[in-house]
Design an enzyme around this catalytic site. Structure first.
Site, PDB file in Angstrom:
ATOM      1  N   HIS A 191       0.795  -1.219   0.000  1.00 49.58           N
ATOM      2  CA  HIS A 191       0.000   0.000   0.000  1.00 49.58           C
ATOM      3  C   HIS A 191       0.830   1.272   0.000  1.00 49.58           C
ATOM      4  O   HIS A 191       0.334   2.329  -0.412  1.00 49.58           O
ATOM      5  CB  HIS A 191      -0.963   0.014   1.199  1.00 49.58           C
ATOM      6  CG  HIS A 191      -2.170  -0.840   1.003  1.00 49.58           C
ATOM      7  ND1 HIS A 191      -2.179  -2.184   1.287  1.00 49.58           N
ATOM      8  CD2 HIS A 191      -3.405  -0.552   0.528  1.00 49.58           C
ATOM      9  CE1 HIS A 191      -3.369  -2.682   1.007  1.00 49.58           C
ATOM     10  NE2 HIS A 191      -4.134  -1.718   0.551  1.00 49.58           N
ATOM     11  N   GLY A 192       2.053   1.219   0.470  1.00 47.83           N
ATOM     12  CA  GLY A 192       2.822   2.452   0.470  1.00 47.83           C
ATOM     13  C   GLY A 192       4.173   2.316   1.143  1.00 47.83           C
ATOM     14  O   GLY A 192       4.403   1.394   1.936  1.00 47.83           O
TER      15      GLY A 192
END
Length: 473
Positions: A327-328
């Site tokens: 996700h990041g």
């Protein structure tokens, strides 16, 4: 190009008209038009990123063709690893390069050595790169496993990789599902198109009316977390839980609906996850295309749950940590993944993780039982605590916010009205829809009301469209 922009509201009808009236004479012309339209859609953000998606398409197309031609298993594995290293290398460079450099500098500095992060680069993250790299990798892996025959039609394969409705934020389609549809002639069916329009309206309603209305409140609360009490921070966390759900599931609904307009059926990505009774059920209902991707292409190859209890627990941790990191490039996402791993493991150990496989909550009743209501409430609370880390810029900030939940709680808080104007009505609608995921049996009058509300909101916010949250992933 945003779904909720004036550009897309012009783009979609033109593409739809040309697709069915001009380019419907042959399958090749239809697929070529899908490819051109998809590249226009993607290039609207930054035309320079088109080269990257084209390069990924070329690499996996030729590797996919080459794998069955090899007589030695070692050569097949070599080609497979070539595809995976290329895709993960591109993803890693654009998404994680600076993160690793900065983390290394922080580690060295913590040991007492001064070090400057001169190796960091000004890198722009290509929109949707996490989605289409996983999509192309699934093709190569399935070809290697013998689950799919490689296509010789480059245009069709390129259309599969860049299919514009789900290109930048999913669902992450499998080649085994979408590619055969691209390789077969589509016929317009009015009832399918009508279903698509309903899903588009519902997705736009979730995005524009709910998510975009909550966004400024969430931003205000999280940016001013040090000035607000626990009650306000709890509200802000609840609002973010619904903001991210309506934003992301709204995109998926719109993508599935648009695909129906063009004769394609995409996989489901959300199935009312906040009505889950435990964390196992939640992950069967939240971001389904990603969770099943990790299950089939990472968890099972690692041994799944067949290698003993400790190996199974290890694999669960790997899956959730990788999911968080996907996700990041921030430790907050890794901690978010760890939280879900810790929530999932007790359910796995007690064999309750697969307890609710098919039946929806309150299957034969209007209202949930007290037990079901309690289960949903507890599960939502734990998921919302995880969202605090997901939303926060740092672990310190997330810990401070959660600490204030219990040390500075007060019922006197602003922004209560949003709970009654947006959250409660939306939850009631979702509850009514919970047995009908594709919304095929919803009353026409309700659709008219939802459409009018959506049009009022998008008119009021004209020129100030909010981007979709998952574009940054």
């Amino acid at each position: 190009m945003l779904f909720n922009s004036i550009e897309f509201l012009i783009f979609l009808p033109i593409v739809f008209f040309l697709y069915w009236s001009v380019f419907n004479k042959s399958l090749k012309s239809q697929n070529l038009f899908v490819l051109i339209s998809s590249y226009i859609f993607y290039g609207w953000w930054d035309y320079r990123f088109l080269f990257l998606i084209f390069l990924s398409t070329v690499v996996d197309y030729f590797i996919g063709k080459s794998i069955p031609l090899q007589t030695q298993e070692s050569r097949k594995r070599f080609l497979l690893w070539g595809s995976m290293l290329f895709n993960l290398g591109v993803l890693g460079f654009f998404k994680y390069y600076n993160f690793f450099i900065e983390s290394w500098v922080e580690l060295i500095s913590s040991l007492g050595y001064e070090m400057q992060s001169t190796w960091t680069l000004n890198i722009i993250l290509p929109v949707g790169i996490s989605f289409y790299t996983f999509q192309t990798m699934s093709y190569t892996i399935d070809v290697y496993r013998g689950n799919l025959k490689p296509t010789k039609d480059f245009v069709s394969f390129a259309s599969f990789v860049s299919f514009f409705p789900q290109l930048v934020a999913g669902p992450i389609e499998r080649a085994t599902n979408l590619l055969p549809q691209i390789l077969n002639r589509r016929v317009f069916k009015s009832e399918i198109a009508a279903q698509g329009l309903r899903l588009i309206v519902w997705g736009m309603f979730k995005k524009v009316v709910i998510a975009d209305s909550l966004a400024p409140v969430v931003d205000n609360i999280f940016s001013g977390f040090d000035t607000y009490g626990g009650g306000t921070l709890i509200l802000g966390s609840i609002y973010f839980a619904f903001q991210i759900y309506c934003d992301f599931s709204g995109y998926s609904d719109i993508a599935i609906g648009i695909s129906k307009l063009f004769g394609f059926e995409l996989m489901s990505n959300f199935k009312f996850p906040y009505f889950s009774r435990n964390i196992g059920e939640f992950w069967r209902r939240w971001h389904i295309s990603l969770s099943t991707w990790f299950r089939d292409y990472l968890y099972i190859p690692l041994g799944g749950s067949k290698g003993g209890r400790w190996m199974s627990l290890r694999n669960i941790f790997v899956i959730f940590i990788v999911s968080g990191f996907w996700h990041g490039a921030n430790w907050t996402f890794v901690i978010w993944g760890l939280i879900h791993a810790m929530l999932y493991i007790p359910s796995f150990v007690l064999n309750t993780n697969r307890k609710y496989l098919t039946a929806v909550v309150a299957e034969n009743s209007i209202f949930p039982s007290l037990k079901e209501a309690f289960q949903m409430g507890v599960n939502f609370c734990f998921v919302t605590i995880g969202w605090v880390f997901f939303r926060s810029e740092s672990t310190e900030k997330a810990i401070t916010i959660i600490g204030k939940f219990f040390t500075e709680f007060s019922y006197h808080t602003p922004y209560k009205d949003y709970l009654y104007y947006y959250i409660v009505p939306f939850v009631i609608l979702e509850w009514l829809f919970r047995r009908d995921e594709r919304l095929t049996n919803v009353n026409k009058l309700l659709w008219l009301v939802l459409t009018v509300i959506f049009l009022i909101f998008i008119t009021a916010k004209f020129g100030n469209q909010q981007s979709f949250i998952y574009f940054q992933f």
